[in-house]
Design an enzyme around this catalytic site. Structure first.
Site, mmCIF file in Angstrom:
data_model
loop_
_atom_site.group_PDB
_atom_site.id
_atom_site.type_symbol
_atom_site.label_atom_id
_atom_site.label_comp_id
_atom_site.label_asym_id
_atom_site.label_seq_id
_atom_site.Cartn_x
_atom_site.Cartn_y
_atom_site.Cartn_z
ATOM 1 N N THR A 106 6.810 -60.671 70.220
ATOM 2 C CA THR A 106 5.855 -59.993 69.429
ATOM 3 C C THR A 106 6.393 -59.355 67.722
ATOM 4 O OG1 THR A 106 5.000 -58.823 70.544
ATOM 5 C CG2 THR A 106 4.213 -61.006 70.639
ATOM 6 N N ILE A 127 12.595 -56.752 65.641
ATOM 7 C CA ILE A 127 14.189 -57.988 66.590
ATOM 8 C C ILE A 127 13.531 -58.779 67.181
ATOM 9 C CG2 ILE A 127 16.546 -57.377 67.114
ATOM 10 C CD1 ILE A 127 16.946 -54.748 66.544
ATOM 11 N N ARG A 156 3.940 -58.043 76.173
ATOM 12 C CA ARG A 156 2.035 -57.284 76.592
ATOM 13 C C ARG A 156 1.364 -58.004 76.201
ATOM 14 N NH1 ARG A 156 3.334 -51.733 76.472
ATOM 15 N NH2 ARG A 156 3.589 -51.510 74.575
ATOM 16 N N ASP A 195 4.951 -57.213 81.743
ATOM 17 C CA ASP A 195 4.637 -55.619 80.971
ATOM 18 C C ASP A 195 5.914 -55.005 81.393
ATOM 19 O OD1 ASP A 195 5.081 -52.891 80.590
ATOM 20 O OD2 ASP A 195 2.742 -52.388 81.001
ATOM 21 N N ASN A 216 15.062 -57.099 74.424
ATOM 22 C CA ASN A 216 15.046 -56.095 73.700
ATOM 23 C C ASN A 216 13.994 -55.652 73.663
ATOM 24 O OD1 ASN A 216 14.488 -56.097 70.533
ATOM 25 N ND2 ASN A 216 12.598 -57.251 70.757
ATOM 26 N N TYR A 275 15.967 -41.045 74.276
ATOM 27 C CA TYR A 275 16.593 -42.047 73.909
ATOM 28 C C TYR A 275 18.198 -43.001 73.987
ATOM 29 C CZ TYR A 275 16.117 -46.202 71.087
ATOM 30 O OH TYR A 275 15.873 -47.599 70.202
ATOM 31 N N LYS A 308 20.615 -45.958 75.935
ATOM 32 C CA LYS A 308 21.003 -46.863 74.983
ATOM 33 C C LYS A 308 23.057 -47.106 75.471
ATOM 34 C CE LYS A 308 16.717 -49.054 73.044
ATOM 35 N NZ LYS A 308 17.065 -50.277 73.681
ATOM 36 N N VAL A 350 15.917 -50.620 62.015
ATOM 37 C CA VAL A 350 15.372 -51.607 61.637
ATOM 38 C C VAL A 350 13.807 -51.558 60.615
ATOM 39 C CG1 VAL A 350 15.072 -53.985 62.284
ATOM 40 C CG2 VAL A 350 17.038 -52.681 62.656
ATOM 41 N N THR A 380 10.223 -52.389 61.496
ATOM 42 C CA THR A 380 9.555 -53.070 62.380
ATOM 43 C C THR A 380 8.924 -51.869 62.642
ATOM 44 O OG1 THR A 380 11.175 -51.717 64.234
ATOM 45 C CG2 THR A 380 12.065 -53.947 63.318
#
Length: 257
Positions: free
Chosen positions: A10, A13, A33, A59, A86, A148, A152, A181, A183
């Site tokens: 939603t 990316i 979600r 979720d 994503n 994080y 990744k 990015v 977002t």
């Protein structure tokens, strides 16, 4: 018409993948979600591009959410030809400043969900002899920078390993590693972004265009901008122990606060 399933569809990316794939004529399964936002997005893409857009509220931080998407990916009557993993988020704070519950939730979404959904999709794709998976990682995967970045890095290593094991099967896997990015990512995490230089920001639609082109070329890792390719190339020349100190200081200066 082929079908693509996108998690975290939603915004950011994920939404950019939806726009591009719908414009290219792909039917979609949109996963997130927020049911209301999913339905609005599905209606808009259907009306604009004439494609079918299915909504799946899930979720991925929960067992039930992951299972529902696994089930959809394994459905032989409605096969998925492209999976875009994503969904993801960031935690504000350094190591030991973030609660263990939040750290484990991140690993659930970034690692366990990616493993299970990729496996569900790839198994079905291998039987048909075709398909693709894009696992959205980050340039943070290549530098020592907290949980994080570590999660990744796992995404990149897992994707590359799985891609090698599936070579020749008709199934392509690729890790997408963008930089900053524009977002909702930082806003949702309560992170400020005013200290990030303008040149470091990427456009989500351009990131997606590069990612799809790289997937078509058979790349296993996509870094969708020359600026970040240059930065990562330079980082490889720095000793690992020194790189940890540099990225920590740089993260505090330019990273989300």
């Amino acid at each position: 018409m082929t079908t693509a399933l996108i998690t975290g569809a939603t915004a950011g990316i994920g939404a950019a993948f939806g726009r591009r794939l719908a414009a290219d004529g792909h039917n979609l399964v949109l996963v997130a979600r927020d049911t209301k936002r999913l339905r609005e997005q599905a209606t808009e893409l259907h009306d604009r591009h004439g494609i079918e857009a299915e909504v799946l509220t899930a979720d991925l931080a929960t067992e039930g959410g992951i299972e529902s998407v696994e089930k959809r990916l394994a459905d032989p009557r409605n096969p998925v030809d492209l999976l875009v993993n994503n969904a993801g988020f960031g935690n504000k704070g350094r190591y030991l400043e973030v609660s263990m519950a939040d750290e484990l939730t991140m690993l659930k979404v970034h690692c366990e969900a990616v493993l299970r959904l990729t496996s569900a999709a790839a198994a079905s794709m291998r039987e048909r002899g075709r398909g693709g998976v894009v696992n959205v990682a980050s340039v943070a995967a290549f530098v020592p920078r907290g949980t994080y970045g570590a999660s990744k890095a796992w995404v990149v290593q897992f994707t590359q390993g799985a891609a090698k094991d599936l070579a020749g099967s008709g199934v392509r896997l690729m890790a997408l590693c963008p930089g900053f990015v524009r977002t909702e990512f930082h806003q949702r995490a309560g992170m400020g972004t005013d200290n990030i230089p303008s040149w470091m920001w990427l456009d989500a639609d351009k990131v997606v265009a590069t990612a799809l082109a790289d997937l078509a070329r058979g790349k296993q890792v996509s870094i969708p901008d020359a600026r970040y390719k240059t930065l990562l190339g330079a980082a490889k020349l720095v000793p690992r122990n020194l790189l940890g100190g540099i990225t920590s200081k740089t993260g505090r200066k330019y990273g989300p606060q």
